[in-house]
Design a protein around this motif. Structure first.
Motif, short mmCIF file in Angstrom:
data_model
loop_
_atom_site.label_atom_id
_atom_site.label_comp_id
_atom_site.label_asym_id
_atom_site.label_seq_id
_atom_site.Cartn_x
_atom_site.Cartn_y
_atom_site.Cartn_z
N PRO A 1 -47.97 -20.16 -34.91
CA PRO A 1 -48.10 -21.60 -35.12
C PRO A 1 -48.13 -22.41 -33.83
O PRO A 1 -48.62 -23.52 -33.80
N LYS A 2 -47.67 -21.82 -32.73
CA LYS A 2 -47.65 -22.53 -31.44
C LYS A 2 -48.96 -22.37 -30.66
O LYS A 2 -49.15 -23.02 -29.64
N VAL A 3 -49.84 -21.51 -31.14
CA VAL A 3 -51.10 -21.26 -30.45
C VAL A 3 -52.25 -21.66 -31.37
O VAL A 3 -52.38 -21.14 -32.47
N LEU A 4 -53.06 -22.60 -30.92
CA LEU A 4 -54.23 -23.08 -31.67
C LEU A 4 -53.90 -23.46 -33.11
O LEU A 4 -54.65 -23.14 -34.04
N ALA A 5 -52.79 -24.11 -33.28
CA ALA A 5 -52.37 -24.62 -34.60
C ALA A 5 -52.27 -23.52 -35.65
O ALA A 5 -52.51 -23.75 -36.83
N THR B 1 -54.31 -13.92 -25.86
CA THR B 1 -55.30 -14.90 -25.42
C THR B 1 -55.19 -16.15 -26.28
O THR B 1 -54.39 -16.22 -27.20
N ARG B 2 -56.00 -17.10 -25.97
CA ARG B 2 -56.15 -18.28 -26.82
C ARG B 2 -57.56 -18.32 -27.40
O ARG B 2 -58.09 -19.38 -27.71
N LEU B 3 -58.17 -17.16 -27.54
CA LEU B 3 -59.49 -17.04 -28.15
C LEU B 3 -59.32 -16.86 -29.65
O LEU B 3 -58.75 -15.87 -30.10
N SER B 4 -59.83 -17.82 -30.41
CA SER B 4 -59.71 -17.68 -31.86
C SER B 4 -60.68 -16.64 -32.37
O SER B 4 -61.74 -16.39 -31.77
N VAL B 5 -60.33 -16.03 -33.46
CA VAL B 5 -61.19 -15.02 -34.08
C VAL B 5 -62.52 -15.66 -34.49
O VAL B 5 -63.58 -15.07 -34.32
N SER B 6 -62.48 -16.88 -35.01
CA SER B 6 -63.71 -17.54 -35.45
C SER B 6 -64.67 -17.78 -34.27
O SER B 6 -65.88 -17.58 -34.41
N ILE B 7 -64.14 -18.17 -33.12
CA ILE B 7 -65.00 -18.36 -31.93
C ILE B 7 -65.60 -17.03 -31.50
O ILE B 7 -66.78 -16.95 -31.15
N THR B 8 -64.81 -15.98 -31.52
CA THR B 8 -65.30 -14.66 -31.13
C THR B 8 -66.43 -14.20 -32.04
O THR B 8 -67.46 -13.70 -31.58
#
Length: 50
Positions: free
Chosen positions: A14-18, A26-33
């Motif tokens: 919950p503290k990373v990318l909402a 990382t702070r790479l979301s699965v959706s962006i990947t």
């Protein structure tokens, strides 16, 4: 790489990318990947058409 190994790399915090699913460490979301992978496939298809 097996599906299980891939799933182990995805975390929810919950503290990373909402709280969106991200790649561990990382702070790479699965959706962006997934989106970037789709763009890459389209690019190669377009490049091979000419």
């Amino acid at each position: 790489m097996t599906d299980q190994q891939l799933l182990e790399r995805i975390v929810l915090n919950p503290k990373v990318l909402a709280g969106k699913p991200v790649i561990r460490g990382t702070r790479l979301s699965v959706s962006i990947t997934l989106f970037l992978n789709k763009i890459k496939k389209i690019f190669y298809q377009l490049r091979n058409c000419t």
